[in-house]
Design a protein around this motif. Sequence first.
Motif, short mmCIF file in Angstrom:
data_model
loop_
_atom_site.label_atom_id
_atom_site.label_comp_id
_atom_site.label_asym_id
_atom_site.label_seq_id
_atom_site.Cartn_x
_atom_site.Cartn_y
_atom_site.Cartn_z
N MET A 1 0.82 -1.21 0.00
CA MET A 1 0.00 0.00 0.00
C MET A 1 0.86 1.26 0.00
SD MET A 1 -3.24 -0.52 -0.17
CE MET A 1 -4.59 -1.65 0.22
N MET A 2 2.02 1.20 0.66
CA MET A 2 2.90 2.36 0.68
C MET A 2 3.38 2.70 -0.74
SD MET A 2 3.13 3.32 3.88
CE MET A 2 4.68 4.16 4.19
N MET A 3 3.69 1.67 -1.51
CA MET A 3 4.11 1.88 -2.89
C MET A 3 2.96 2.41 -3.74
SD MET A 3 6.35 -1.62 -3.29
CE MET A 3 6.75 -1.39 -5.03
N VAL A 4 1.76 1.89 -3.51
CA VAL A 4 0.59 2.37 -4.25
C VAL A 4 0.38 3.85 -3.98
CG1 VAL A 4 -1.92 2.19 -4.49
CG2 VAL A 4 -0.54 0.11 -4.35
N ARG A 5 0.49 4.25 -2.71
CA ARG A 5 0.29 5.65 -2.37
C ARG A 5 1.30 6.55 -3.09
NH1 ARG A 5 1.26 8.01 3.61
NH2 ARG A 5 3.38 7.43 3.01
N GLU A 6 2.57 6.13 -3.12
CA GLU A 6 3.59 6.95 -3.77
C GLU A 6 3.30 7.09 -5.26
OE1 GLU A 6 5.86 8.67 -2.01
OE2 GLU A 6 4.66 7.80 -0.39
N ALA A 7 2.85 6.01 -5.90
CA ALA A 7 2.55 6.06 -7.33
C ALA A 7 1.34 6.94 -7.60
CB ALA A 7 2.31 4.65 -7.86
N VAL A 8 0.32 6.86 -6.73
CA VAL A 8 -0.86 7.70 -6.89
C VAL A 8 -0.49 9.17 -6.69
CG1 VAL A 8 -3.11 8.28 -5.91
CG2 VAL A 8 -2.49 5.88 -6.28
N ARG A 9 0.36 9.44 -5.72
CA ARG A 9 0.84 10.82 -5.51
C ARG A 9 1.55 11.36 -6.76
NH1 ARG A 9 3.92 10.46 0.31
NH2 ARG A 9 2.21 11.09 1.70
N ALA A 10 2.28 10.46 -7.44
CA ALA A 10 3.02 10.89 -8.63
C ALA A 10 2.10 11.18 -9.82
CB ALA A 10 4.04 9.82 -9.01
N GLY A 11 0.82 10.75 -9.73
CA GLY A 11 -0.13 11.09 -10.78
C GLY A 11 -0.33 10.04 -11.85
N VAL A 12 0.17 8.81 -11.63
CA VAL A 12 0.04 7.79 -12.67
C VAL A 12 -1.38 7.26 -12.79
CG1 VAL A 12 0.65 5.83 -11.20
CG2 VAL A 12 1.12 5.73 -13.64
N GLY A 13 -2.17 7.36 -11.71
CA GLY A 13 -3.55 6.89 -11.75
C GLY A 13 -4.20 6.96 -10.39
N VAL A 14 -5.46 6.54 -10.33
CA VAL A 14 -6.17 6.50 -9.06
C VAL A 14 -5.82 5.21 -8.33
CG1 VAL A 14 -8.09 7.94 -9.85
CG2 VAL A 14 -8.21 5.45 -10.13
N GLY A 15 -6.10 5.18 -7.04
CA GLY A 15 -5.84 3.98 -6.26
C GLY A 15 -6.81 3.85 -5.11
N ARG A 16 -7.00 2.63 -4.64
CA ARG A 16 -7.82 2.37 -3.45
C ARG A 16 -6.87 2.21 -2.26
NH1 ARG A 16 -11.94 -2.31 -5.52
NH2 ARG A 16 -9.93 -3.25 -6.10
N LEU A 17 -6.99 3.13 -1.30
CA LEU A 17 -6.07 3.18 -0.18
C LEU A 17 -6.80 3.38 1.13
CD1 LEU A 17 -3.41 5.42 -1.92
CD2 LEU A 17 -2.92 3.15 -0.96
N PRO A 18 -6.23 2.92 2.26
CA PRO A 18 -6.83 3.18 3.56
C PRO A 18 -6.90 4.69 3.84
CG PRO A 18 -5.17 1.46 3.73
CD PRO A 18 -5.02 2.07 2.37
N LEU A 19 -8.01 5.12 4.39
CA LEU A 19 -8.17 6.54 4.69
C LEU A 19 -7.06 7.05 5.61
CD1 LEU A 19 -9.77 9.18 4.62
CD2 LEU A 19 -11.19 8.29 6.49
N SER A 20 -6.65 6.24 6.59
CA SER A 20 -5.61 6.67 7.52
C SER A 20 -4.30 6.97 6.81
CB SER A 20 -5.39 5.60 8.60
OG SER A 20 -4.94 4.39 8.01
N LEU A 21 -4.06 6.30 5.68
CA LEU A 21 -2.80 6.45 4.97
C LEU A 21 -2.77 7.71 4.10
CD1 LEU A 21 -0.15 4.83 4.75
CD2 LEU A 21 -1.07 3.74 2.71
#
Length: 296
Positions: free
Chosen positions: A214-234
């Motif tokens: 999930m940490m990697m998904v968040r970094e990629a979503v932050r970079a703008g590559v696409g949307v992601g499903r992530l925990p609200l706390s994260l």
Amino acid sequence: MDLVAIVDFNLVARYGGFGKAARAAARPKATLSRRVAELEASLNVRLFERGARSLKLTEEGRALFERTAVLLTELDEAAAAIASGGRNPRGRLRISAPLLFSQTAMGRLAAGFAMKFPAVRLEVTTEDRAVNMIEEAYDLVIRVNPEPDAALVGRPFLHDRLVVVGSPELLRPDDAPVPAVVRGPIGQSTTWEVATASGKASIPVNPMLGLSSMMMVREAVRAGVGVGRLPLSLVSHDLSEGKLALWGDVEGPGTALWALYPTRRLLSARVSAFLDYLREAFPEGTPDELAAYVGR
């Protein structure tokens, strides 16, 4: 039945070999081998399958280990409690925790607990799989949405929920799926159902990137590559600071983190102290509380 032989059998079973057990306990290997052989003779069963380079519990050995390991642990804990007057937690505490919780919060939790209870030797391992508490000698496990297990008891101490988020610059196309980042292997195009302030909505997505955490998904979503499903706390801080935009709450049951321990084991002072420490850290158990804890 010889209690010393049972202790030696448990030692060998836990370490998976006579040599490893002998080194760990600073005991002669020949003594452990003789004790186990005498126990097998007295029970008239084979407890280990002995190979050239391996040692495996038989079905009878596994059953004996699962039953006696709990009893020996309780004896050790009772003796330790009496020796310390039953007041101060002490001894080894082994905990298994999932990857994301370990990455975001467990280091700080473990450090605070260790400073508060210096007589406890805390060991934390990161496991997303459902470990066998008895065989692997864990005192407490933290699991995400665990399946019902009659051998374990506990309670949820944190709740979270999944949200769909994306970079503020990422626009939702009118006639095509939006690029998506997923945890795990990339699948086919699909639809994510979400709840928004105006009602329910469907988001067609095309997975473009598959990542293992999930940490990697968040970094990629932050970079703008696409949307992601992530925990609200994260992503709570990113949403409040405008670094990410909320597309909706994922429909379905939320996420609960449970602290579990075996039903047959007396609740030791160490486990009780750690459960109390969790309650102090997360008194409400909400996603915002976890986000604030991680943010500190």
